[in-house]
Design a protein around this motif. Structure first.
Motif, PDB file in Angstrom:
ATOM      1  N   LYS A   1      -5.028   1.823 -18.405  1.00  0.00           N
ATOM      2  CA  LYS A   1      -4.006   0.850 -18.775  1.00  0.00           C
ATOM      3  C   LYS A   1      -3.671  -0.066 -17.588  1.00  0.00           C
ATOM      4  CE  LYS A   1      -1.765   3.677 -22.358  1.00  0.00           C
ATOM      5  NZ  LYS A   1      -0.507   4.355 -22.768  1.00  0.00           N
ATOM      6  N   ALA A   2      -3.559   0.516 -16.393  1.00  0.00           N
ATOM      7  CA  ALA A   2      -3.265  -0.292 -15.210  1.00  0.00           C
ATOM      8  C   ALA A   2      -4.407  -1.262 -14.908  1.00  0.00           C
ATOM      9  CB  ALA A   2      -3.024   0.624 -13.998  1.00  0.00           C
ATOM     10  N   GLU A   3      -5.639  -0.797 -15.144  1.00  0.00           N
ATOM     11  CA  GLU A   3      -6.791  -1.675 -14.905  1.00  0.00           C
ATOM     12  C   GLU A   3      -6.770  -2.873 -15.847  1.00  0.00           C
ATOM     13  OE1 GLU A   3     -11.463  -0.862 -13.864  1.00  0.00           O
ATOM     14  OE2 GLU A   3     -10.525   0.293 -15.467  1.00  0.00           O
TER      15      GLU A   3
ATOM     16  N   THR B   1      -4.508  -1.882  -8.583  1.00  0.00           N
ATOM     17  CA  THR B   1      -4.622  -1.118  -9.828  1.00  0.00           C
ATOM     18  C   THR B   1      -4.142   0.311  -9.624  1.00  0.00           C
ATOM     19  OG1 THR B   1      -6.552  -2.467 -10.418  1.00  0.00           O
ATOM     20  CG2 THR B   1      -6.204  -0.444 -11.662  1.00  0.00           C
ATOM     21  N   ALA B   2      -4.549   0.919  -8.502  1.00  0.00           N
ATOM     22  CA  ALA B   2      -4.113   2.290  -8.215  1.00  0.00           C
ATOM     23  C   ALA B   2      -2.597   2.346  -8.019  1.00  0.00           C
ATOM     24  CB  ALA B   2      -4.828   2.795  -6.964  1.00  0.00           C
ATOM     25  N   ARG B   3      -2.026   1.320  -7.382  1.00  0.00           N
ATOM     26  CA  ARG B   3      -0.576   1.306  -7.179  1.00  0.00           C
ATOM     27  C   ARG B   3       0.170   1.266  -8.518  1.00  0.00           C
ATOM     28  NH1 ARG B   3       3.605  -1.988  -7.250  1.00  0.00           N
ATOM     29  NH2 ARG B   3       2.317  -3.720  -7.980  1.00  0.00           N
ATOM     30  N   VAL B   4      -0.279   0.387  -9.413  1.00  0.00           N
ATOM     31  CA  VAL B   4       0.371   0.277 -10.725  1.00  0.00           C
ATOM     32  C   VAL B   4       0.232   1.587 -11.491  1.00  0.00           C
ATOM     33  CG1 VAL B   4       0.294  -0.917 -12.941  1.00  0.00           C
ATOM     34  CG2 VAL B   4       0.052  -2.221 -10.827  1.00  0.00           C
ATOM     35  N   ALA B   5      -0.981   2.181 -11.449  1.00  0.00           N
ATOM     36  CA  ALA B   5      -1.197   3.436 -12.171  1.00  0.00           C
ATOM     37  C   ALA B   5      -0.314   4.555 -11.622  1.00  0.00           C
ATOM     38  CB  ALA B   5      -2.669   3.838 -12.075  1.00  0.00           C
TER      39      ALA B   5
ATOM     40  N   THR C   1       0.812  -1.210   0.000  1.00  0.00           N
ATOM     41  CA  THR C   1       0.000   0.000   0.000  1.00  0.00           C
ATOM     42  C   THR C   1       0.848   1.262   0.000  1.00  0.00           C
ATOM     43  OG1 THR C   1      -0.117  -0.106   2.418  1.00  0.00           O
ATOM     44  CG2 THR C   1      -1.916  -1.110   1.186  1.00  0.00           C
ATOM     45  N   SER C   2       2.146   1.111   0.141  1.00  0.00           N
ATOM     46  CA  SER C   2       3.041   2.279   0.120  1.00  0.00           C
ATOM     47  C   SER C   2       3.771   2.329  -1.214  1.00  0.00           C
ATOM     48  CB  SER C   2       4.055   2.187   1.267  1.00  0.00           C
ATOM     49  OG  SER C   2       3.389   2.203   2.514  1.00  0.00           O
ATOM     50  N   VAL C   3       3.836   3.511  -1.800  1.00  0.00           N
ATOM     51  CA  VAL C   3       4.502   3.699  -3.095  1.00  0.00           C
ATOM     52  C   VAL C   3       5.696   4.628  -2.892  1.00  0.00           C
ATOM     53  CG1 VAL C   3       4.245   4.512  -5.454  1.00  0.00           C
ATOM     54  CG2 VAL C   3       2.337   3.352  -4.323  1.00  0.00           C
ATOM     55  N   HIS C   4       6.864   4.174  -3.305  1.00  0.00           N
ATOM     56  CA  HIS C   4       8.075   4.990  -3.178  1.00  0.00           C
ATOM     57  C   HIS C   4       8.149   5.999  -4.321  1.00  0.00           C
ATOM     58  CE1 HIS C   4      12.220   6.050  -2.341  1.00  0.00           C
ATOM     59  NE2 HIS C   4      12.488   5.846  -3.618  1.00  0.00           N
ATOM     60  N   ILE C   5       8.524   7.218  -3.989  1.00  0.00           N
ATOM     61  CA  ILE C   5       8.702   8.256  -5.001  1.00  0.00           C
ATOM     62  C   ILE C   5      10.146   8.738  -4.934  1.00  0.00           C
ATOM     63  CG2 ILE C   5       6.295   8.970  -4.976  1.00  0.00           C
ATOM     64  CD1 ILE C   5       7.006  11.249  -3.148  1.00  0.00           C
ATOM     65  N   PRO C   6      10.704   9.166  -6.064  1.00  0.00           N
ATOM     66  CA  PRO C   6      12.127   9.553  -6.085  1.00  0.00           C
ATOM     67  C   PRO C   6      12.462  10.701  -5.147  1.00  0.00           C
ATOM     68  CG  PRO C   6      11.278   9.240  -8.316  1.00  0.00           C
ATOM     69  CD  PRO C   6      10.107   9.186  -7.411  1.00  0.00           C
ATOM     70  N   SER C   7      11.566  11.670  -5.008  1.00  0.00           N
ATOM     71  CA  SER C   7      11.849  12.807  -4.141  1.00  0.00           C
ATOM     72  C   SER C   7      10.534  13.376  -3.634  1.00  0.00           C
ATOM     73  CB  SER C   7      12.628  13.890  -4.890  1.00  0.00           C
ATOM     74  OG  SER C   7      11.828  14.458  -5.915  1.00  0.00           O
TER      75      SER C   7
END
Length: 520
Positions: free
Chosen positions: A290-292, A265-269, A212-218
């Motif tokens: 597309k992710a869906e 789906t939201a994570r992939v998107a 449920t956590s998404v890493h972002i570069p900054s």
């Protein structure tokens, strides 16, 4: 003569001039008088007009003041009436609450009267039974007195009757011993079958949770994800149906949703949007579509692979798709799709050990937790939801019943039902299968038993089915059948208020009376 005439004429002319001058002066004075009179008259008329206008204005002002006063009076009257109506409403509301309380008290009084009547009735029954026992004791005493003076035939018949009773007791004892031997042998056989199944299905266990956590570069990307005035995050949440939480956690955003497929789906998107770098509403909708499609494809592939691994090839397409959704569902950290395939394998092995066809057992084991894929959308226990889903898509009644009975939501009625329960417990209880620690698990069971034992009349309590079911043994002398129902309700409500637990906890109050005697 001419001179005199000229003088006379001159005098006359002077006289005429003086007379004309006087006439002109008089005329001018008359004119001035008339003008003054006219001015006075005009002034009087103007004064009258001013006076009349002043009177009209005064009358108008008076009327306006009266109208304003009337309006103010009406406004004050309306406000007082509104306030009075509001107070009347409050009084009516209070009166209604008081009447409801009185009705509640009346119902409680009626219930107390009814219970008192029941207690009186029970007391009467006890008195009658006591009287019956005393009469029976007197009859037995009289019978013993009669037996002491029996004839030979009567004594023979009495002896035969006693021998018959002794034979019945011995027969019952033999049956009990035989039943105990059969139970011991069956338990030994069952342990052997379970051991063989566990050994043959020695798969590695790995705890797993849905990401449920998404890493972002900054952290600079957080502002772009939110967008101007929050338009990007609003669009993302509206399109995906998932809450996007952006807090102070460095280089991390969190996705929150009860639907695991929608969350994936939201994570992939979101990851695709971050990688693409173009984040705006139109791009968000495109990436989510597309992710869906990608996640739906993965779900379908996961369901087909699980059915292939279990050796089941004729499942309804909707069941396959729903089964694949379990890829993103976890229970205490255990992946539910992996767990379902493992239960299917265990059921097949145990059925083979019993010499039965393993195909229906594998099918029931694979589908037993399918209700967890949609239990966030449908109300009720996942076993019942899964049974309804399987029934809707044409599964056989024995398969449907095994799904519904694997957590004892209905009573098991076949070997298939019992083995699905056993395989489910084996898969969930293997070391490392679930994230809940042994200490937390034991504390939860102890808390369940503690809550139950605190109630008056409870003799013993057993937490069963990994804490999903609580068996409460009560003292029949203190708890009647009616009180048993109330006790089950009270314990269930207390568990809801004081504990946190997965799924549901069924409270079963057991009241039974036993009479035991020993033949010497």
């Amino acid at each position: 003569m001419d001179t005199y005439l000229a003088i006379v004429i001159g005098i006359v002319c002077l006289a005429l001039g003086a007379f004309g001058a006087s006439l002109m002066a008089k005329s001018q004075r008359n004119t001035k008088v008339r003008d003054a009179v006219q001015q006075i008259s005009d002034a009087e008329d103007k004064a009258k007009e001013i006076h009349a206008e002043a009177l009209r204005q005064a009358e108008t002002t008076k009327k306006e003041a009266l109208i304003e006063a009337k309006e103010e009076i009406l406004r004050l009257k309306q406000e007082s009436e509104d306030e009075a109506e509001q107070r009347k409403g409050e009084l009516r509301s209070r009166e209604s609450r008081i009447m409801q309380r009185e009705e509640s008290l009346d119902r409680r009084n009626d219930a107390l009267d009814k219970r008192e009547h029941q207690l009186s009735s029970l007391q009467g029954q006890l008195d009658r039974k006591r009287t019956d026992l005393e009469d029976l004791e007197q009859k037995q005493t009289a019978e013993l007195e009669r037996i002491s003076a029996l004839t030979r035939d009567d004594a023979h018949r009495e002896l035969l009757e006693r021998v018959r009773k002794d034979a019945i007791k011995e027969e019952a004892q033999i049956l009990r011993e035989s039943e105990a031997r059969v139970r011991a042998e069956s338990e030994k056989t069952a342990r052997e079958i379970v051991s063989v199944a566990i050994q043959r299905c020695a798969a590695d266990q790995a705890g797993e949770i849905t990401v449920t956590s998404v890493h972002i570069p900054s952290d600079d990307l957080k502002g772009r994800i939110i967008g101007r005035e929050g338009r990007n995050i609003r669009t993302f949440e509206q399109v995906s149906g998932v809450s996007l939480v952006i807090d102070d956690t460095p280089e991390t955003v969190v996705l929150s949703s009860f639907d695991p497929v929608r969350r994936e789906t939201a994570r992939v998107a979101l990851e695709n949007l971050i990688a693409d770098g173009r984040i705006h509403p139109a791009r968000i909708e495109e990436m989510y579509r597309k992710a869906e499609e990608l996640v739906n494809k993965r779900v379908q592939e996961a369901g087909e692979q699980a059915a292939f691994d279990a050796g089941i090839h004729d499942l309804h397409p909707e069941l396959v798709k729903t089964l694949g959704a379990l890829r993103y569902r976890t229970s205490f950290g255990q992946n539910v799709l992996f767990h379902s395939v493992q239960v299917s394998e265990l059921c097949g092995i145990m059925f083979s050990e019993l010499g039965l066809d393993p195909t229906p057992a594998k099918r029931a084991g694979l589908l037993h937790d399918i209700g967890k894929a949609i239990d966030h959308d449908v109300e009720g226990p996942h076993a019942v939801i899964g049974a309804d889903l399987a029934r809707r898509y044409g599964e056989r009644p024995e398969i449907v019943h095994a799904i519904e009975a694997h957590h004892a939501d209905v009573e098991p009625s076949s070997v298939l039902d019992v083995l699905v329960q056993a395989a489910d417990a084996i898969s969930a209880a293997r070391p490392g299968a679930r994230r809940e620690s042994a200490e937390a698990y034991i504390k939860r069971l102890e808390k369940l038993e503690e809550i139950s034992n605190a109630h008056e009349g409870v003799e013993r309590t057993y937490a069963m089915q990994a804490g999903r079911e609580l068996h409460v043994m009560v003292e029949p002398e203190k708890i009647s059948d009616a009180k048993a129902t109330v006790l089950a309700h009270d314990i269930a409500r207390q568990i809801e208020d004081e504990m946190e637990y997965p799924g549901q906890v069924r409270v079963v109050v057991i009241r039974e009376s036993r009479a035991t005697d020993i033949a010497k």
